[in-house]
Structure formats: structure tokens, C-alpha cells
Design an enzyme around this catalytic site. Structure first.
Site, PDB file in Angstrom:
ATOM      1  N   ASN A 156       0.828  -1.197   0.000  1.00  0.00           N
ATOM      2  CA  ASN A 156       0.000   0.000   0.000  1.00  0.00           C
ATOM      3  C   ASN A 156       0.873   1.262   0.000  1.00  0.00           C
ATOM      4  O   ASN A 156       1.008   1.915  -1.031  1.00  0.00           O
ATOM      5  CB  ASN A 156      -0.946  -0.048   1.213  1.00  0.00           C
ATOM      6  CG  ASN A 156      -2.044   0.979   1.143  1.00  0.00           C
ATOM      7  OD1 ASN A 156      -1.911   1.987   0.464  1.00  0.00           O
ATOM      8  ND2 ASN A 156      -3.142   0.734   1.828  1.00  0.00           N
ATOM      9  N   ASP A 157       1.532   1.551   1.112  1.00  0.00           N
ATOM     10  CA  ASP A 157       2.329   2.785   1.179  1.00  0.00           C
ATOM     11  C   ASP A 157       3.418   2.831   0.110  1.00  0.00           C
ATOM     12  O   ASP A 157       3.706   3.892  -0.439  1.00  0.00           O
ATOM     13  CB  ASP A 157       3.017   2.908   2.552  1.00  0.00           C
ATOM     14  CG  ASP A 157       2.023   3.102   3.676  1.00  0.00           C
ATOM     15  OD1 ASP A 157       0.863   3.447   3.382  1.00  0.00           O
ATOM     16  OD2 ASP A 157       2.396   2.891   4.840  1.00  0.00           O
ATOM     17  N   VAL A 158       4.027   1.683  -0.176  1.00  0.00           N
ATOM     18  CA  VAL A 158       5.183   1.700  -1.080  1.00  0.00           C
ATOM     19  C   VAL A 158       4.778   1.873  -2.554  1.00  0.00           C
ATOM     20  O   VAL A 158       5.639   1.983  -3.420  1.00  0.00           O
ATOM     21  CB  VAL A 158       6.069   0.430  -0.916  1.00  0.00           C
ATOM     22  CG1 VAL A 158       6.608   0.323   0.490  1.00  0.00           C
ATOM     23  CG2 VAL A 158       5.344  -0.816  -1.340  1.00  0.00           C
ATOM     24  N   VAL A 159       3.448   1.876  -2.808  1.00  0.00           N
ATOM     25  CA  VAL A 159       2.978   2.137  -4.176  1.00  0.00           C
ATOM     26  C   VAL A 159       2.042   3.350  -4.193  1.00  0.00           C
ATOM     27  O   VAL A 159       1.251   3.513  -5.119  1.00  0.00           O
ATOM     28  CB  VAL A 159       2.258   0.898  -4.783  1.00  0.00           C
ATOM     29  CG1 VAL A 159       3.232  -0.229  -5.046  1.00  0.00           C
ATOM     30  CG2 VAL A 159       1.123   0.409  -3.880  1.00  0.00           C
ATOM     31  N   SER A 196       1.154   3.659   7.355  1.00  0.00           N
ATOM     32  CA  SER A 196       1.194   5.103   7.584  1.00  0.00           C
ATOM     33  C   SER A 196      -0.196   5.650   7.902  1.00  0.00           C
ATOM     34  O   SER A 196      -0.328   6.772   8.347  1.00  0.00           O
ATOM     35  CB  SER A 196       1.740   5.807   6.344  1.00  0.00           C
ATOM     36  OG  SER A 196       0.792   5.693   5.301  1.00  0.00           O
TER      37      SER A 196
END
Ligand code: NAP
Length: 462
Positions: free
Chosen positions: A388-391, A429
Site C-alpha cells: 500500500n504505502d510503497v505504491v 502510515s
């Protein structure tokens, strides 16, 4: 303390062997192909260090040592057998707490027994050992509690907090300074111990769980330095060497993690990341488009190139074998399959590499973020597995996002994106992700492992 009169050759040689094994092990850990061997080397080094210590001249009674060995082995084995991979960060935090409390207790015992006869240098090392040991103990316990969810993960902040922290810090340092000047000031020594424990708590409660891996790596570094200081107090070379290796590797790791998130250490320690819900960019509105398993299978089966981007959800679902099975089925059909690995995907550095290696995914199929990003515009389908956060494209497109500037795997540039997740849950996050609302994004809901297995079956039927 070490008996300096008689050289103890067995002890020195085993310590030398242990040091070489530690350094060799650490070096091997820097590449996935040799990482497993690195762990065994480091384990052998630890065994050598323990065996060497048993030859120490000062040991008169082995009962306590045997009891410690049995107890430690039982706890270690229980951890290894029953703690799941997904709980590894909090397990590591507990290990740091154990190491740190051991260093602090050794320091306290040394002070009680020998403070009057110690040189100022040894007393300085002892003070450092006890301060770092105590604050790392409570700091690691709070980190563990936050990661396990037994303590609220959100940052705890209140007015005057930084001033209070400064007072505690200087109170601790001041007490240490006075003990250096007057070794008989036992009251100041114990004040330093109490303030050390308190400082550990105060240092970690204002930090949100999303930043805990960086904090833990810093605490790891403190625990290592505390052990190195113990080495100076006891005149023990292996503690100095292993503690220094641990201390500095932990510190370098913290810096690397911060770099991968485009944050500074000060921002992690004092930024209160995750305290408030920030506005997502304008793209995070509208509907998320769902795709059926059958349609997803057709798109994958007729693709030329597929890039799989795993994240924390792959780890929680333990979907590493299922993802490899899907890749195999696709490759059998002639589809090119690559994996795009973000440096902070998951909850610890190298998390995805370890899981995929466990499933025998060839290392050559794993591409670092910088390598895979230029390929995404020519990718037919990007499959996001529990990431999620890393994309999150807000990191690139929305300067007001708290993760602005964090490099991402740019899956949104692929022709089609299929996101595998259970529902509308956010990443660590706590931010909304505009990727899920994009025109070319399709949501495939369900547990990643189950979805991937069914997807592989469905692709076979296409
Ligand atoms: P993430 O942002 O935490 O997102 C994980 C996603 O997985 C969630 O949105 C969740 O959505 C989904 N999920 C959870 N369980 C699942 C399951 N069983 N099946 C399918 N999906 C599942 O993960 P990430 O993209 O890997 O990002 C890592 C985060 O950790 C970043 O914020 C990074 O900065 C932080 N971090 C990592 C490190 C490190 O060393 N790796 C260090 C410091 C910080 P649903 O609930 O809807 O399923």
C-alpha cells in the site's frame, strides 16, 4: 574482572575465532544468496564466544551459568518455534530489551562490587553501559508493545514533552557526571538508573508504530554500544568487538531505512509521524473498481509482461509460495514475470527478499525499485500483493503528503494494475492511497494467499 596476570590462551583464541565468524557472518548477510550462511556463521561465532567464556579463570561456580544456558536456550527455542514471521519485529524488540537489561545489570553489579577501586575510564564506560542499557530496555519494551498492539500505536504527545525529555536527559547525564567525580555517591548512581529507564519510555512513546522499525534499529545500535561499554568495564574483548559491530551496523541500517523513506533520523524521532490524519491528494476520491477473479486471470494470461509488487500483506497472508505458483503458471504460458521490491516493503529491511527466497523465487527475478520503475510503462499488468504505502503515488504527486518525497514503485504507470488486498484497509502510515481510485486500477479483494491460489488455478483454465 579479567585476571590480567595469567594469559588465557584458550579464551583468547576462541574469542578471535568468534570475532572472525561475526565479521564474516555480517558480510555474508549483505547479499540474499549468502544471507542464510551468514546467519549460521554468526550463530557459530556466538557458540564459540560462549564456549570460550566457560574457560574464564574467574569462574568458580558453574551452576548459575548452566541455569542461564538452559533458561536462555528454552526461551530462544520457544521464540524460534512459535513466533510467526509477521511478529518478527516485536520479537526482535524483545531480544534487544533482554540484551540491554543484561548489560545494565552487569553494570549495576560491577558498580556495587568495584566502584571504589575502578579507574575513571572504567567508571565512564560503566556509566555509559548502564545509561544505554536502561533506556534501551524500556524503549524496546514500549516498541514491542506498540508493534504487538498492546500499547496504542499512535504517537503519544503532550505540551511540554520535549522540555520534560530534556530535563530527564540532563538529569541522567548530570547524575552520571557526579558519580564520575564521586564514586561513593550511590544515590546519584541509582537516580541515573531510574532516569535511564524513564528516558527510554519517554523517547519511544511520541513515535508512531509506522516508524518503529527505524526506532528498533536505533535501539539495536544502543544495545550494541552498551555491550561494547560492558566489554571495557569487564576487560572482555569479544564484547567490545561484537558490541561495536552491532552498534554501528544498527546505526547504518537506521540511516538506510530513513533514506528509503526520504526522512531524517530527527524527523523519525521527533516528527510524530502518524499522529494526525493528513489530507490525501485530490486523486483519492471516487470509487474503487472491483475486478472478478475470472477477468483478472484473463488479463494475466494474455499479458506479455507482469510485474508483481509484494508488500506487508504478502507477509501477513504468508502468500510467498502462492505468488511463486502463480508466477510459474504464467511463465509456463510464456509470460515474463518480474518482482519489484521496495526497500521498505513489509516491516523490516529485506522482508520481501527473505519471504520470496523461502519460496525459492529465483534471485534474478527480483528487481530493486530503481531497476523496475523504468520498466513499468511497458508492463501489461502490475500485480500489487498486499502493498500500500510503497505504491502510493501521493508520495510523488502530493507535496503536502506526510510521505511526500518517499520513492515508490510506480505501478500506476503500468497499463493495468491489479491490487490484491482484503478490503479498504490502509497501510501502516494510515494514509489513503489514490492508486486504488485510478482508472487503470482494479481491486481484487480477499486474503492474498487464497486469492493467489485461486488465480493460479483460474489462469490454468484460460
Ligand atoms: P502497508 O503500507 O503497511 O500495507 C499493507 C497492506 O496489506 C494493507 O493496506 C492491507 O490492506 C493489506 N493486507 C494486510 N493483510 C493482508 C492479507 N492477509 N491479504 C492481502 N492484503 C493484506 O505495506 P507496504 O506497502 O509494504 O509498506 C510498508 C510500510 O512500513 C511503509 O509505510 C514503510 O515506510 C513502513 N516501514 C517499513 C520498514 C521496513 O524496514 N520494511 C521500516 C520502517 C517503516 P487490507 O487491510 O485492506 O487487507
Amino acid at each position: 574482572m579479567e585476571n590480567l596476570a595469567q594469559p588465557n590462551y584458550i579464551l583468547e583464541v576462541t574469542y578471535l575465532i568468534a570475532s572472525i565468524l561475526f565479521i564474516w557472518g555480517l558480510k555474508s548477510l549483505s547479499h540474499p544468496d549468502t544471507a542464510r550462511r551468514g546467519m549460521f556463521l554468526a550463530e557459530a561465532g556466538m557458540a564459540a564466544a560462549i564456549i570460550g567464556t566457560l574457560f574464564h579463570h574467574d569462574i568458580q561456580f558453574f551452576g548459575w551459568i548452566i541455569a542461564g544456558l538452559i533458561l536462555g536456550s528454552l526461551v530462544g527455542a520457544a521464540f524460534a518455534i512459535w513466533v510467526p514471521m509477521t511478529a518478527m519485529p516485536q520479537r526482535t524488540a524483545l531480544s534487544h530489551a533482554f540484551g540491554a537489561i543484561a548489560a545494565a545489570l552487569v553494570g549495576i553489579a560491577e558498580f556495587v562490587m568495584h566502584s571504589g577501586t575502578m579507574s575513571t575510564f572504567t567508571r565512564s564506560a560503566l556509566g555509559l553501559e548502564v545509561m544505554l542499557g536502561t533506556l534501551t530496555t524500556t524503549g524496546s519494551l514500549i516498541a514491542c508493545g506498540k508493534l504487538q498492539g498492546v500499547i496504542r500505536g499512535a504517537p503519544v504527545q503532550f505540551k511540554g514533552q520535549q522540555l520534560l525529555n530534556l530535563l530527564i536527559f540532563f538529569g541522567m547525564i548530570g547524575s552520571f557526571g557526579y558519580v564520575l567525580y564521586n564514586p561513593a555517591a550511590t544515590g546519584f548512581f541509582y537516580t541515573m538508573v531510574v532516569l535511564g529507564f524513564l528516558f527510554g519510555v519517554m523517547l519511544v512513546i511520541p513515535i508512531g508504530s509506522a516508524d518503529m522499525p527505524v526506532v528498533m534499529s536505533l535501539l539495536n545500535s544502543y544495545a550494541g554500544l552498551s555491550s561494547a561499554a560492558t566489554g571495557f568495564v569487564l576487560g572482555n574483548n569479544i564484547l567490545i568487538i561484537a558490541g561495536t559491530l552491532d552498534g554501528f551496523s544498527g546505526f547504518i541500517l537506521s540511516i538506510l531505512m530513513c533514506k528509503a523513506m526520504n526522512r531524517s533520523i530527527t524527523n523519525v524521532l521527533f516528527g510524530g509521524f502518524g499522529a494526525v490524519h493528513h489530507e490525501a491528494g485530490p486523486g483519492a476520491t471516487g470509487d474503487m473498481k472491483e475486478i472478478s477473479l475470472e477477468d483478472a486471470a484473463v488479463r494475466l494470461a494474455y499479458a506479455n509482461k507482469v510485474v508483481i509488487v509484494p508488500g506487508y500483506g504478502l507477509a501477513t497472508a504468508q502468500a510467498q509460495h502462492a505468488v511463486r505458483d502463480l508466477a510459474n503458471v504464467l511463465e509456463d504460458r510464456g509470460v515474463t514475470v518480474k518482482y519489484g521490491i521496495h526497500p521498505v516493503a513489509g516491516r523490516m529491511p529485506g522482508h520481501m527478499n527473505v519471504l520470496l527466497a523461502e519460496a525459492n523465487v529465483p534471485y534474478g527475478d527480483l528487481y530493486e525499485m530503481e531497476q523496475i520503475n523504468p520498466e513499468l510503462s511497458t508492463t501489461d499488468v502490475a500485480v500489487v500483493v498486499g502493498a500500500n504505502d510503497v505504491v502510493n503515488p501521493d508520495a510523488r504527486d502530493n507535496p503536502n503528503s506526510p510521505i511526500a518525497g518517499m520513492p515508490i514503485v510506480e505501478v500506476d504507470k503500468a497499463k493495468t494494475v491489479i491490487v490484491l488486498k482484503r478490503g479498504q484497509g490502509r497501510g501502516f502510515s494510515g494514509l489513503e492511497n489514490p492508486l486504488f481510485f485510478k482508472q487503470n486500477t482494479n481491486m481484487l479483494y480477499g486474503d492474498a494467499k487464497a486469492t493467489l491460489s485461486r488465480l493460479a488455478q483460474e489462469v490454468k483454465n484460460v
